[in-house]
Design an enzyme around this catalytic site. Sequence first.
Site, PDB file in Angstrom:
ATOM      1  N   HIS A  58       0.822  -1.207   0.000  1.00 42.39           N
ATOM      2  CA  HIS A  58       0.000   0.000   0.000  1.00 42.39           C
ATOM      3  C   HIS A  58       0.860   1.263   0.000  1.00 42.39           C
ATOM      4  CE1 HIS A  58      -3.604   2.362   0.704  1.00 42.39           C
ATOM      5  NE2 HIS A  58      -2.970   2.997   1.670  1.00 42.39           N
ATOM      6  N   LYS A 103      -7.430  14.467  -6.000  1.00 45.25           N
ATOM      7  CA  LYS A 103      -6.857  13.128  -5.912  1.00 45.25           C
ATOM      8  C   LYS A 103      -7.968  12.127  -5.619  1.00 45.25           C
ATOM      9  CE  LYS A 103      -3.123  10.566  -3.605  1.00 45.25           C
ATOM     10  NZ  LYS A 103      -2.208  10.554  -2.436  1.00 45.25           N
ATOM     11  N   HIS A 107     -10.210   2.932  -0.092  1.00 46.34           N
ATOM     12  CA  HIS A 107     -10.318   2.390   1.270  1.00 46.34           C
ATOM     13  C   HIS A 107     -11.169   1.130   1.191  1.00 46.34           C
ATOM     14  CE1 HIS A 107      -9.683   3.898   5.613  1.00 46.34           C
ATOM     15  NE2 HIS A 107      -8.524   3.856   4.984  1.00 46.34           N
ATOM     16  N   HIS A 109     -10.532  -2.514   1.543  1.00 49.37           N
ATOM     17  CA  HIS A 109     -10.587  -3.580   2.544  1.00 49.37           C
ATOM     18  C   HIS A 109     -11.171  -3.109   3.879  1.00 49.37           C
ATOM     19  CE1 HIS A 109      -7.349  -6.148   0.304  1.00 49.37           C
ATOM     20  NE2 HIS A 109      -8.483  -6.038  -0.348  1.00 49.37           N
ATOM     21  N   ASP A 129      -5.176  14.886   2.609  1.00 52.72           N
ATOM     22  CA  ASP A 129      -4.202  15.027   1.516  1.00 52.72           C
ATOM     23  C   ASP A 129      -4.354  16.384   0.831  1.00 52.72           C
ATOM     24  OD1 ASP A 129      -2.854  12.625   1.743  1.00 52.72           O
ATOM     25  OD2 ASP A 129      -4.189  11.556   0.390  1.00 52.72           O
ATOM     26  N   GLU A 325      -2.745   4.294  12.968  1.00 48.49           N
ATOM     27  CA  GLU A 325      -3.332   5.112  11.907  1.00 48.49           C
ATOM     28  C   GLU A 325      -4.544   5.878  12.426  1.00 48.49           C
ATOM     29  OE1 GLU A 325      -3.877   2.756   8.373  1.00 48.49           O
ATOM     30  OE2 GLU A 325      -1.770   2.152   8.325  1.00 48.49           O
TER      31      GLU A 325
END
Length: 752
Positions: A58, A103, A107, A109, A129, A325
């Site tokens: 990833h 952009k 997401h 999974h 982002d 995360e």
Amino acid sequence: MSRTPLDTVEHAAATPDVELPWAELGLKKDEYERVVEILGRRPTGAELAMYSVMWSEHCSYKSSKVHLRQFGEKAPQSDALLVGIGENAGVVDVGQGYAVTFKVESHNHPSYVEPYQGAATGVGGIVRDIIAMGARPVAVVDPLRFGAADHPDTKRVLPGVVAGIGGYGNCLGLPNIGGEVVFDACYQGNPLVNAGAIGVMRHEDIHLAKASGAGNKVILYGARTGGDGIGGASILASETFDDAKPSKRPAVQVGDPFQEKLLIECTLEAFAEKLVVGIQDLGAAGLSCATSELASNGSGGMRVTLDDVPLRDSTLSPEEILMSESQERMCAVVEPEKVDRFLAICEKWDVIATVIGEVTDGDRLEIYWHGGKIVDVDPRTVAHDGPVYERPYARPEWQDALQADDANKLPRPSSSEELRDQVLKLVASPNQASKSWITSQYDHFVQGNTVLAQPEDSGMIRIDAESGLGVAIATDGNGRYAKLDPYAGAQLALSEAYRNVATTGAKPLAVSDCLNFGSPEDPAVMWQFAEAIRGLADACQQLGTPVTGGNVSLYNQTGEVAIHPTPVVAVLGVIDDVARRTPVAFQEEGQLLYLLGDTREEFGGSAWSQVVHDHLGGLPPQVDLERERLLGEILISASRDGMIDAAHDLSDGGLIQAVVESALLGGKGARLVVPDGLDAFTFLFSESAGRAVVAVPRSEELRFNDMCGARGLPVTRIGVVDGDSVEVQGEFTLPLAELRKAHEETIPALLA
């Protein structure tokens, strides 16, 4: 993973034989051995945690990087491109001193494991982002794919995903202006939840992810760090799903949109006061990513003290802190004399902020915990020098048989009545039916700048109230086409998104992509991936639309069964004055309907073949990129000069689907005449690319025809806007009321 004594760098050097759980963290044996070689010793537990997440599929793109290089190597010359591949998001010049960043990310999974939080944090991540580039977020889009619409698991996953996207975006005050919802059995157990965002700024406000200036402080701000999302990049996003494995729910992040809203305002105020030297959001791989990327992209090293990280859970180990995360966090590099002001702004917005380190004049990333040095690495080796695989790829043995199973040979309707029934069946099918039950859960018009939103061909946002300057965005992809021919499938995705932007009157400028594929360890999947990249890079070169960035999502399969190769392409366009936009809906009775482009017998991968025959085979429609570009130029000129009042691209479902959608949106019917040289079936259901249907006021007919003729675009008059039904002369008449019932009742009946 924590051990006693503390696994410091010194301890690691003195205990070379200690066995670390590299396999549990997703590393291969040769990758672990490479880490040992880089460091000249075994890694500490904290270093292993960092390498494992940053070298994951990833984060490192280790299986895709060799192919993705084509986007740079084949990039067309573009005066609009300000920031390209490699930053948090691409940035383009849209005129009048404005820059737009956009952009698309995935997401996938996490959204299957925990639909609401997986989708919500997908929105949160892509928005951060955008903030990290220096822009104010102004809109989001959401291309979604689920399993069969009538499958019980779709009813579990879809409502949670939609609620997560809507709940998070609505709380941020961001309009949701576009996207797709596609159902196919291939996505069973592996939905695709792609999310995109757009942000606006002035040219001088662009910020980059780099740490420069020895002595500058590193500030972590936003939410406290918790145990959610630990290993998300390496566990959830970089593996094949297998129902036999233990629960992966703890690896899904938990989002707080109100915290994110405060983070947005706090960050933008700090930008406005010129307080920030470099910035990075904390998404995949958390602090491991933010610290290593900031340090490796700048001109110095970095020293960080993990004890200073504000925690939600005081029992977290240093490895867990580095891998967490937790959402709504960012990392800023600030000059020492500006730190107090930065912290004051954070306090004003009730955002927790802490100095956790500083930029050094060396070239090492050093991290400390309880007084011991637990990380001492060259940050480039973590962030950029991960393994790169040239995985074997081969055209699958079944590809020839799939393409030989020609959809053009399927039984066609033998009577006008059967043709009518198949039209009704098409417009009522889950993929072609109205998605208003889903999209009504999103706020399209918050902030008051939305000009177009679903179900228009593209979403459009006004970015300057005085001049009317605006941007449009469309996302498209067709996994069925890409399964038949991944090279052409990727080009068709770009062509449709390009066309969808042009039909609204906006000029396409640039591309972002989200490339969703199965396991890279399968040579057939890697062949699909390589072909799709090659096709997309070639097409972007021909259309003059550079790829500004994007996302690769691999391991989208359950067990041995991969999803259809699904490249999703977002095209951003600019329009000088949103007042001159062209909508999908028919506006006035009596206007003439024209078909632009050539119609051929092309039914491979078509909606008709799926809905009527449950068939996938043959070849997808041909792609003519020069024709696509010409069509775009004509649509933009016609819109700007007031020659057309409505326009709709032709794609899934062909002409009849487009006409029905325009008629239902405008509440006005249409009378159609089958052109000479075409049979009614091909006229209605063909999915030939490079086509659009437009409504032309009678006063503009001559001027419009002259323009198309002068530029060499085939144009055919096919009917008139009229009445309260869709009539195909000599074949059938379908009242709008009957079409509306068929079109609008399917999704609520399946999901409500």
